[in-house]
Enzyme design. Structure first.
Site, PDB file in Angstrom:
ATOM      1  N   HIS A  97       0.818  -1.212   0.000  1.00 42.99           N
ATOM      2  CA  HIS A  97       0.000   0.000   0.000  1.00 42.99           C
ATOM      3  C   HIS A  97       0.850   1.261   0.000  1.00 42.99           C
ATOM      4  CE1 HIS A  97      -3.989   1.574   1.690  1.00 42.99           C
ATOM      5  NE2 HIS A  97      -4.133   1.153   0.457  1.00 42.99           N
ATOM      6  N   LYS A 128       3.052   4.392  -0.605  1.00 37.08           N
ATOM      7  CA  LYS A 128       3.183   5.283  -1.769  1.00 37.08           C
ATOM      8  C   LYS A 128       4.306   6.272  -1.460  1.00 37.08           C
ATOM      9  CE  LYS A 128      -1.571   4.485  -2.948  1.00 37.08           C
ATOM     10  NZ  LYS A 128      -1.715   3.281  -2.085  1.00 37.08           N
ATOM     11  N   HIS A 170      -9.116  10.339  -0.742  1.00 39.14           N
ATOM     12  CA  HIS A 170      -8.277   9.149  -0.831  1.00 39.14           C
ATOM     13  C   HIS A 170      -7.082   9.339   0.104  1.00 39.14           C
ATOM     14  CE1 HIS A 170      -5.558   6.084  -2.672  1.00 39.14           C
ATOM     15  NE2 HIS A 170      -6.688   5.420  -2.703  1.00 39.14           N
ATOM     16  N   LYS A 227      -5.404   9.828   3.788  1.00 39.74           N
ATOM     17  CA  LYS A 227      -5.696   9.245   5.103  1.00 39.74           C
ATOM     18  C   LYS A 227      -4.959  10.083   6.125  1.00 39.74           C
ATOM     19  CE  LYS A 227      -5.822   5.615   2.125  1.00 39.74           C
ATOM     20  NZ  LYS A 227      -5.844   5.933   0.681  1.00 39.74           N
TER      21      LYS A 227
HETATM   22  C1  LIG Z   1      -7.159  -3.679  -1.625  1.00 39.95           C
HETATM   23  N1  LIG Z   1      -6.491  -2.574  -2.206  1.00 39.95           N
HETATM   24  C2  LIG Z   1      -6.646  -1.258  -1.775  1.00 39.95           C
HETATM   25  C3  LIG Z   1      -7.588  -0.904  -0.819  1.00 39.95           C
HETATM   26  C4  LIG Z   1      -7.682   0.438  -0.430  1.00 39.95           C
HETATM   27  C5  LIG Z   1      -6.837   1.406  -0.989  1.00 39.95           C
HETATM   28  C6  LIG Z   1      -6.909   2.839  -0.526  1.00 39.95           C
HETATM   29  O1  LIG Z   1      -5.852   3.506  -0.509  1.00 39.95           O
HETATM   30  O2  LIG Z   1      -8.011   3.290  -0.178  1.00 39.95           O
HETATM   31  C7  LIG Z   1      -5.906   1.032  -1.951  1.00 39.95           C
HETATM   32  C8  LIG Z   1      -5.022   2.041  -2.587  1.00 39.95           C
HETATM   33  O3  LIG Z   1      -5.552   2.976  -3.210  1.00 39.95           O
HETATM   34  O4  LIG Z   1      -3.790   1.892  -2.470  1.00 39.95           O
HETATM   35  C9  LIG Z   1      -5.801  -0.296  -2.349  1.00 39.95           C
END
Ligand SMILES: CNc1ccc(C(=O)O)c(C(=O)O)c1
Length: 458
Positions: free
Chosen positions: A116, A118, A344, A346
């Site tokens: 996840h 970034k 998006h 957090k």
């Molecule tokens: C199962 N995969 C994801 C679930 C949630 C998110 C989020 O950030 O809300 C992301 C993403 O965008 O990296 C991937």
């Protein structure tokens, strides 16, 4: 050097906190002054790019390549991803026309874990920069959503022959970033670990809060996830008189399974972390406000119902935890012009009862999930983390303050204020009795969205 050049020609960026939102298309220009698009991040104004690393979850390689200025478009890019099997093959196929793009698959040995994190590592002629952000490398994440980032200062090269521990920051950011990169145990990252060792990261004023998959015992339990956050708050914040009246705010774009009632994880171990302030042994139960878009928020958003494609809260999970929804508050961000740009980003924070001050602020990739933050097991002797996550923590002591004043009008950005630019409206707005949390895999066909469409997932 380019840092001065950057300052001289674009003074509009706040460089106290270095916390920025993504530009959103179609807003009044004042709400994008001080916001950044991906093409800004990769611009020669921030440095003369030699090579970069892109840590992320979702990639559109052809689109990503186009975001680099032409003069940097053939510079080597290393992609750190978590895809396996057919998904990995599809990702590598995307880069077939781009020989300068290489790949490194992060190990995901625990079920349901995701990569996840970034982050951009940008190696320039002039030095090195780190960007930790919430956006995927796809067009839709940089268009009409509320997203955020921390952009490091330009880190200059250390003099030849410097000790590796040179260039450390008061927040030990260099050590912690190197440890996070080492946790991948990836040969492709070795040369990047070495490069970072050769740079001066001493101007960094944020703490790194990372998650890396594993089962941790003993002192390792506090290296990652929410126990890392608890340790940082314990060591680097101070008790506040009346802290039991200082709310905790959690804001996120997805939600995992929290168990049959709040004591299972949220109001137990996670709340204990979020309410930690210094070494006080009190364990108050302050208000906890959770911000997650309602169906109406999504329906009336710039994107309409398709915004819900990036808010993957499933009915299977939601129906097991109806108790959670009583904590929910709407997405409302008039102060940044982004009430209709679905989040998006957090963020997690501790605010004063009158919502004018912050005890701390975290921006991260981590949603409200045990997979991201970790969960205690084996009678609290072990913590299990499933995913890679990355965020940065702001504490007032790292800025020679007691608390952060909150800037209630963060846009247009004014370099004068010392207030922290919280992107959404305070106090949070509770769901009305009719409001429901957005759930992405059920239908909404009673009222059309801003584009006149309904939502009928297959
Ligand atoms: C199962 N995969 C994801 C679930 C949630 C998110 C989020 O950030 O809300 C992301 C993403 O965008 O990296 C991937």
């Amino acid at each position: 050097e380019s840092e001065d050049f950057f300052e001289s020609c674009t003074p509009r960026l706040d460089d106290t906190y270095r916390f920025y939102l993504n530009k959103v298309t179609g807003l009044d220009r004042e709400y994008n002054s001080g916001a950044l698009h991906i093409r800004d991040l990769l611009s020669p104004l921030f440095g003369t790019l030699k090579e970069s690393v892109q840590f992320n979850y979702c990639f559109d390689i052809a689109w990503m390549v186009k975001q680099f200025p032409p003069e940097f478009r053939d510079r080597p890019v290393l992609i750190i991803h978590g895809d396996k099997r057919e998904a990995k093959a599809r990702l590598l196929q995307q880069a077939q026309p781009f020989p300068h793009v290489r790949f490194c698959q992060a190990k995901l040995d625990i079920a349901f874990g995701t990569h996840h994190t970034k982050m951009m590592l940008l190696w320039y002629e002039e030095g090195f920069r780190v960007i930790i952000l919430t956006s995927n490398l796809i067009r839709a994440d940089w268009y009409q959503k509320t997203q955020g980032m921390w952009m490091s200062p330009l880190f200059p090269r250390l003099p030849e022959g410097s000790r590796p521990s040179a260039g450390e920051s008061p927040t030990f950011f260099k050590r912690d970033l190197l440890e996070y990169l080492a946790s991948y145990r990836a040969p492709e990252l070795e040369e990047w670990i070495q490069r970072i060792k050769e740079h001066d990261l001493s101007e960094t004023r944020v703490y790194l809060v990372a998650s890396t998959p594993g089962r941790y015992v003993g002192p390792d339990m506090e290296r990652w996830g929410h126990l890392r956050l608890r340790k940082l708050l314990h060591e680097h914040t101070n008790p506040i008189p009346g802290e039991e009246r200082w709310p905790v705010i959690g804001q996120f774009s997805s939600i995992g399974s929290m168990g049959a009632d709040k004591t299972k994880w949220l109001a137990g171990e996670f709340q204990r972390t979020l309410t930690t302030l210094g070494k006080s042994s009190l364990h108050p139960s302050p208000p906890i406000h959770l911000l997650y878009p309602s169906v109406e928020d999504v329906r009336l958003s710039l994107e309409g119902f398709p915004a819900g494609g990036s808010l993957p809260y499933s009915i299977q999970t939601a129906q097991k935890q109806l108790w959670l929804h009583s904590y929910f508050h709407r997405w409302k961000a008039d102060r940044s012009g982004r009430s209709h740009a679905m989040p998006h980003i957090k963020t997690y924070m501790r605010v004063s009862p009158d919502f004018t001050q912050l005890a701390w602020f975290l921006i991260t990739s981590a949603n409200l999930s045990k997979a991201a933050w970790g969960a205690l097991e084996k009678n609290n002797s072990q913590v299990m983390v499933r995913s890679y996550e990355l965020g940065v923590l702001y504490v007032p002591s790292a800025f020679d303050m007691k608390t952060f004043p909150i800037d209630e009008t963060p846009f247009p950005v004014s370099s004068s204020t010392s207030g922290f630019p919280v992107p959404f409206d305070l106090p949070p707005t509770s769901y009305s009795p009719k409001d429901q949390p957005w759930i992405w895999n059920i239908s909404y066909s009673q009222e059309p969205d801003t584009h006149g469409n309904i939502w009928v997932p297959s």
